[in-house]
Design an enzyme around this catalytic site. Structure first.
Site, PDB file in Angstrom:
ATOM      1  N   ASP A  63      36.802  63.284  19.038  1.00  0.00           N
ATOM      2  CA  ASP A  63      36.184  62.084  18.501  1.00  0.00           C
ATOM      3  C   ASP A  63      35.049  61.704  19.464  1.00  0.00           C
ATOM      4  OD1 ASP A  63      37.593  59.245  16.730  1.00  0.00           O
ATOM      5  OD2 ASP A  63      35.519  59.823  17.113  1.00  0.00           O
TER       6      ASP A  63
HETATM    7  C1  GLC Z   1      34.031  57.166  15.620  1.00  0.00           C
HETATM    8  C2  GLC Z   1      35.316  57.308  14.855  1.00  0.00           C
HETATM    9  C3  GLC Z   1      35.374  58.541  14.019  1.00  0.00           C
HETATM   10  C4  GLC Z   1      33.973  58.886  13.548  1.00  0.00           C
HETATM   11  C5  GLC Z   1      33.181  59.301  14.774  1.00  0.00           C
HETATM   12  C6  GLC Z   1      31.732  59.664  14.424  1.00  0.00           C
HETATM   13  O1  GLC Z   1      34.261  56.576  16.868  1.00  0.00           O
HETATM   14  O2  GLC Z   1      36.545  57.198  15.560  1.00  0.00           O
HETATM   15  O3  GLC Z   1      36.270  58.272  12.944  1.00  0.00           O
HETATM   16  O4  GLC Z   1      34.008  59.926  12.596  1.00  0.00           O
HETATM   17  O5  GLC Z   1      33.178  58.289  15.757  1.00  0.00           O
HETATM   18  O6  GLC Z   1      31.045  58.542  13.995  1.00  0.00           O
END
Ligand code: GLC
Length: 745
Positions: free
Chosen positions: A277
């Protein structure tokens, strides 16, 4: 032509005439191995890096060096093509994987996933995801970070909005359907996007519902509940996974070998790509799990996290880690092969560019489907015969902070939604009322959900008194839900509840329309409103969908995918709870019933709250229609089954009311006693059934006895012999359920 490009071309030429014994996997593996075998270490590290969009020149330098594996949040198609050309001309010759959070629509916005779950209709998840893929892919986006499959049982957690709710079966089926929608018939179709099962795993159990907080899930809870939707996603062919921010039992998911290697790769045979993430690799330093970037990179790569999103631990550390023999180049090669394989499956090597001609505005038909999905998602919680709006209603007073809020009704995770095409309830009611010659008076009274300014209350009351019906449209601004937006108090924000109470004093029929990103506490509101319609942020066409429902042009069919609390303190709240040794009877003494100066007593001690009793205000699976249904005559093929068997039952469902409508019969089972304590009931099957008024249908529901498997006292995931209860019910309260017992030998 660069070596790699020549090879790609050669490969494509030969692939078509490969001898018949060469199956797709062999071709794919041979291609992937050949591409990766020619990469420099720098280029391998580059493939393992996902960048977020910055200045084009800066990105072009990275791409030209063949060091940009993936790019997040670039939506300028000219830039995308420019970067693809640079990447393909580089020595690596590998195209860039363009990613974006296309969670519940792109230009056309559908209900938030919690709303789609409320439809209990997987076709809505599939079709809306397909439309999203078609709208987003023409802008060059070929990877979305959806579906979010976190089982969500705590409404304090803002991300419950992105989930499909509390139940593993509903989340699994909605997730599978979303994957099929995003990835289409074939992943290498330019209109398909790689789906991403996230957040792996257990993030929805963040302690106290505070986002990013630790979780403490046992392997039993993981295997019996939280892993199930992710296993289903692998079976549905989901191409990518994303690790979750949380540390579970002390181990951040981004470096959790049990999850990423034992379960995902060894047990489930997943062959796609695992991405961290956002900065969750480097954040393992904050967790206190890693001392520095090098240790974070080492732990993440050795655990099987192929690609690092945005933070740069991989870029900064892999070379030294290899020199220090803290990671093996073979492990790096495996990560790169997974990434190249995903790009190959997407057809990026043969079709990396965006065709500028494709950016046509999304079709009107997409908006039409957005309305259908919002209608199917709406949940009628209460109706004292005031809905649908009766013919004698000649004037309506509409008020509330979400009556005319085109942006808020779209919900969270909307970056690209076209707000100009978002139609509000006020706009839709204007159209209907003018067509039916009904006077409509609209005053927002509160300008946003947190608004505490009551100065317009008296003006509102005076207007409301002149009307036959009051409609209050409130709930939650979209920014109050979603990531990093946990709430400790789930009441309506601002002066909304005061306004509802004040409106009630007029004595006029009062309809509450709530748009929110989570189950809110609506205990007082449900008590004083004559009707209550709940819409988890309904998207672009929320207004027309709700207006049509209020006027009976459509009949409510939504069901709760999450339990609605009486008070915030009940969280986490869900139906599939264990019985405990002292189950509540429902006849407990509540706070205000306790005699004053009552003496100490240990009688009647059961599991409940003095100030909230036991259970939700409205339960999982609940939802009203404008008609009523009756369940009769449960029949099952047999009463004894093996552990590898299918349980089939049927019953008669009758529409006993005055409207044609949908019903969602649900089948629950519960083991009478087991080697470990188990939930009293768990949903095993459901079906959305349309029945015309006065008609009956024979409905069949089925599940396999392997669905009953759980991690038992011996840590074996098996279906246990013994006696089971089976219920056919209209919701998880099992009120008026048809029931029987069966045995597994
Ligand atoms: C965010 C989220 C994730 C998302 C990623 C990209 O912090 O936790 O669900 O897809 O970053 O934006």
């Amino acid at each position: 032509m660069k070596k790699i490009n020549f090879l790609v071309a050669l490969f494509i030429l030969t692939a078509g005439c490969a001898n018949k014994t060469d199956n797709t996997d062999n071709l794919e593996n041979r291609f992937v191995d050949s591409v990766v075998s020619r990469l420099t270490l720098d280029e391998k590290i580059g493939q393992m890096s996902q960048f977020t969009a910055v200045k084009i020149d800066e990105m072009e330098n990275i791409a030209s060096a063949g060091l940009m594996g993936s790019l997040l949040n670039e939506i300028d198609t000219v830039n995308i093509n420019r970067l693809q050309r640079a990447a393909i001309k580089s020595h690596s010759g590998i195209p860039i994987l363009i990613a974006r959070d296309v969670i519940h629509g792109y230009k056309t916005v559908f209900p938030i996933p919690l709303g789609t779950a409320a439809t209990f209709d997987t076709s809505v998840a599939r079709i809306s995801s397909r439309i999203a893929a078609e709208e987003a892919s023409v802008y060059g986006i070929r990877w979305t970070f959806a579906p979010m499959l976190d089982i969500s049982r705590d409404a304090r957690w803002g991300r419950i909005a992105e989930s499909f709710g509390e139940d593993p079966l509903v989340v699994s089926l909605m997730g599978e359907a979303s994957v099929k929608g995003f990835q289409g018939q074939s992943l290498n179709n330019p209109s398909s996007m790689a789906a991403c099962a996230k957040h792996f795993c257990g993030y929805g159990a963040s302690e106290s519902g505070r986002d990013y907080n630790s979780t403490y899930l046992t392997e039993r809870q993981l295997r019996n509940v939280y892993l199930k939707p992710f296993a289903a996603a692998v079976k549905s062919g989901c191409e990518t996974f994303m690790t979750s921010f949380n540390d579970n039992d002390g181990v951040p998911s981004t470096a959790n070998q049990f999850l990423l290697r034992k379960v995902l790769r060894d047990e489930w045979k997943f062959t796609g790509t695992v991405v961290s993430d956002w900065s969750s690799v480097s954040e393992m330093i904050n967790h206190g799990f890693c001392a520095d970037e090098a240790e974070a990179a080492m732990k993440a790569i050795n655990a099987g996290c192929d690609m690092e999103m945005v933070s740069q631990c991989y870029n900064h550390s892999i070379k030294q880690l290899i020199d220090q023999k803290k990671i093996d180049i073979k492990t790096v090669d495996e990560c790169v092969k997974n990434i190249v394989r995903t790009k190959y499956r997407l057809g990026l090597f043969t079709n990396p560019f965006v065709k500028s001609s494709d950016q046509s505005a999304s079709a009107e038909s997409n908006l039409a489907y957005a309305k259908i999905s919002a209608q199917k998602a709406a949940i009628l919680l209460k109706n004292n015969e005031v809905l649908p709006v009766k013919n004698n209603i000649k004037s309506i007073f509409l008020c509330g902070p979400l009556a005319d809020a085109p942006g808020d009704q779209l919900g969270t995770w909307v970056f690209d939604g076209d707000v100009s095409r978002s139609v509000t309830l006020y706009t839709a009611l204007k159209n209907i009322c003018s067509a039916q010659n009904i006077k409509l008076i609209y005053q927002p009274v509160l300008n946003y959900s947190r608004d505490k300014n009551t100065s317009d209350f008296s003006k509102a009351i005076n207007a409301a008194k002149t009307c036959d019906l009051i409609i209050f449209a409130g709930g939650e601004e979209s920014i109050l839900s979603g990531e990093a937006h946990s709430l400790a108090n789930l009441q309506l924000q601002g002066a909304q509840s005061d306004l509802i109470k004040t409106l009630k004093q007029t004595g006029k029929p009062l309809v509450g329309v709530i748009m929110a990103g989570r189950p809110l506490v609506l205990t007082m509101e449900s008590d004083i409103c004559d009707a209550l319609l709940l819409n988890f942020h309904p998207g672009s066409m929320g207004g027309p969908a709700i207006a049509d429902l209020l006027f009976g042009k459509a009949v409510p069919e939504g069901r709760l995918p999450v339990s609605m609390p009486r008070v915030s303190g009940q969280q986490p709240l869900y139906y599939a709870v264990n019985r405990t040794g002292r189950p509540a009877s429902g006849k407990e003494t509540l706070l205000n019933d306790i005699p004053i100066n009552a003496g100490q007593t240990s009688l009647g001690c059961t599991s409940y709250f003095l100030d909230a009793g036991f259970g939700p205000l409205f339960c999982f699976g609940y939802g009203l229609s404008y008609t009523t249904f009756d369940y009769k005559n449960l029949q099952s093929e047999k009463k004894e089954y093996s552990t590898v068997d299918t349980v089939k039952v049927k019953f008669t469902l009758t529409n006993t009311g005055d409207y044609d409508g949908y019903c969602v019969p649900q089948l629950y089972t519960g083991k009478v006693s087991a080697s470990v304590t188990r939930p009293v009931k768990e949903l095993r099957a459901f079906k959305k059934v349309f029945v015309k008024k006065g008609e009956s249908k024979i409905v069949d529901l089925a599940f396999t006895t392997s669905d009953l498997a759980f991690l038992n006292i011996d840590n074996k995931f098996e279906t246990e012999a013994g006696d089971y209860n089976l219920w056919i019910a209209d919701d998880s309260s099992l009120q008026n359920a048809l029931s029987e017992r069966f045995t597994i030998k």
